[in-house]
Scaffold this active site. Structure first.
Site, PDB file in Angstrom:
ATOM      1  N   TYR A 115      28.205  40.482  17.400  1.00 47.24           N
ATOM      2  CA  TYR A 115      27.305  41.368  16.652  1.00 47.24           C
ATOM      3  C   TYR A 115      26.089  41.734  17.505  1.00 47.24           C
ATOM      4  O   TYR A 115      25.689  42.903  17.563  1.00 47.24           O
ATOM      5  CB  TYR A 115      26.854  40.689  15.360  1.00 47.24           C
ATOM      6  CG  TYR A 115      25.869  41.499  14.555  1.00 47.24           C
ATOM      7  CD1 TYR A 115      26.312  42.566  13.770  1.00 47.24           C
ATOM      8  CD2 TYR A 115      24.501  41.217  14.572  1.00 47.24           C
ATOM      9  CE1 TYR A 115      25.408  43.326  13.025  1.00 47.24           C
ATOM     10  CE2 TYR A 115      23.603  41.962  13.837  1.00 47.24           C
ATOM     11  CZ  TYR A 115      24.058  43.017  13.068  1.00 47.24           C
ATOM     12  OH  TYR A 115      23.169  43.769  12.338  1.00 47.24           O
ATOM     13  N   SER A 118      19.187  46.530  15.249  1.00 51.41           N
ATOM     14  CA  SER A 118      18.767  45.210  14.763  1.00 51.41           C
ATOM     15  C   SER A 118      18.001  44.519  15.874  1.00 51.41           C
ATOM     16  O   SER A 118      18.233  44.771  17.067  1.00 51.41           O
ATOM     17  CB  SER A 118      19.987  44.365  14.381  1.00 51.41           C
ATOM     18  OG  SER A 118      19.631  43.003  14.188  1.00 51.41           O
TER      19      SER A 118
END
Length: 251
Positions: free
Chosen positions: A148, A135
């Site tokens: 995250y 990501s």
């Protein structure tokens, strides 16, 4: 995007979102797809729509279960580590339970699945490719998702280390780092109002900084980029983290 017919590919997190889209494209092009998910209902739907898919029901939080299910299957040509979880929360409120959960799924399971798969590739002597779904959050910090972000930064470095060690065995390892993709992982769903507000604010910032003016990256772009790296169309691209972000990281 064209892949070799008969390609054998293992996709984790295959029951929904990016994983499901990858399975659909691979199946449509004649690949042999091992589809891994912890949700039996999602796997049943996948099997009904794509009959040649081999469903594998595994909870990736359990190393024992991963080994039990994956060690007996045949060697594959490519592995796509797509499974991941996302739990928003400010740094000061981040719990050890949430930390363990996110790192277990987003990093530890990738290591376990990749070890099992890579050993078989090496034993087969034909090499292969591994693609990790990362990501842009691994490269650009965002408020409210510190843990995250750290899991994805770890995946980026793991990708490079795997490429370094597995390259002599003709195994390429790369990562795809998407910006926002319109999947249920990115939808506020049951978030509280404060969390929803933070997500919306982050999206506004993301959109303002994206040169193409695109908030949601097209699923087709993610799928085509991933399958290019997984295919034999390239033999020398390895150790790379390729962003599909409308130019966000370049701004």
């Amino acid at each position: 995007m064209s892949i070799k017919k008969g390609l054998k590919c293992l996709v984790t997190g295959a029951g929904r979102g990016i994983g499901r889209a990858l399975v659909a494209e691979l199946h449509g092009q004649g690949a042999v797809v091992y589809a891994l998910s912890k949700n039996p209902a999602n796997l049943s739907k996948l099997k009904a729509e794509f009959p040649r898919v081999v469903p594998l029901c595994v909870d990736l939080s359990s190393t024992r279960d991963i080994k039990k299910v994956l060690e007996p299957i045949e060697p594959v040509d490519c592995l796509i580590n797509n499974a991941g979880i996302f739990e928003p929360g400010d740094f000061l409120e981040a719990s050890s339970e949430s930390f363990d959960k996110q790192f277990n799924i987003n990093l530890k399971s990738v290591i376990t699945v990749s070890q099992i798969t890579a050993r078989k590739m090496i034993e087969g002597g034909r090499g292969g490719s591994i693609v990790n779904i990362s990501s842009i959050s691994g490269q650009r910090p965002e408020q409210g998702i510190a843990v995250y972000c750290c899991t994805k930064a770890a995946i980026d470095m793991l990708t490079k280390c795997m490429a370094l060690e597995l390259g002599p065995h003709k195994i390429r390892v790369n990562a795809v780092a998407p910006a926002n993709v319109d999947t249920d992982l990115n939808q506020p769903g049951s978030y509280g109002q404060e969390e929803k507000d933070k997500v919306e604010e982050n999206q506004k910032i993301l959109l303002a900084r994206t040169p193409t003016g695109t908030l949601w990256m097209p699923m087709k772009d993610i799928v085509n980029t991933t399958l290019f790296l997984a295919s034999d169309l390239t033999s020398q691209i390895t150790g790379q983290v390729l962003a599909v972000d409308g130019g966000y990281l370049a701004n």
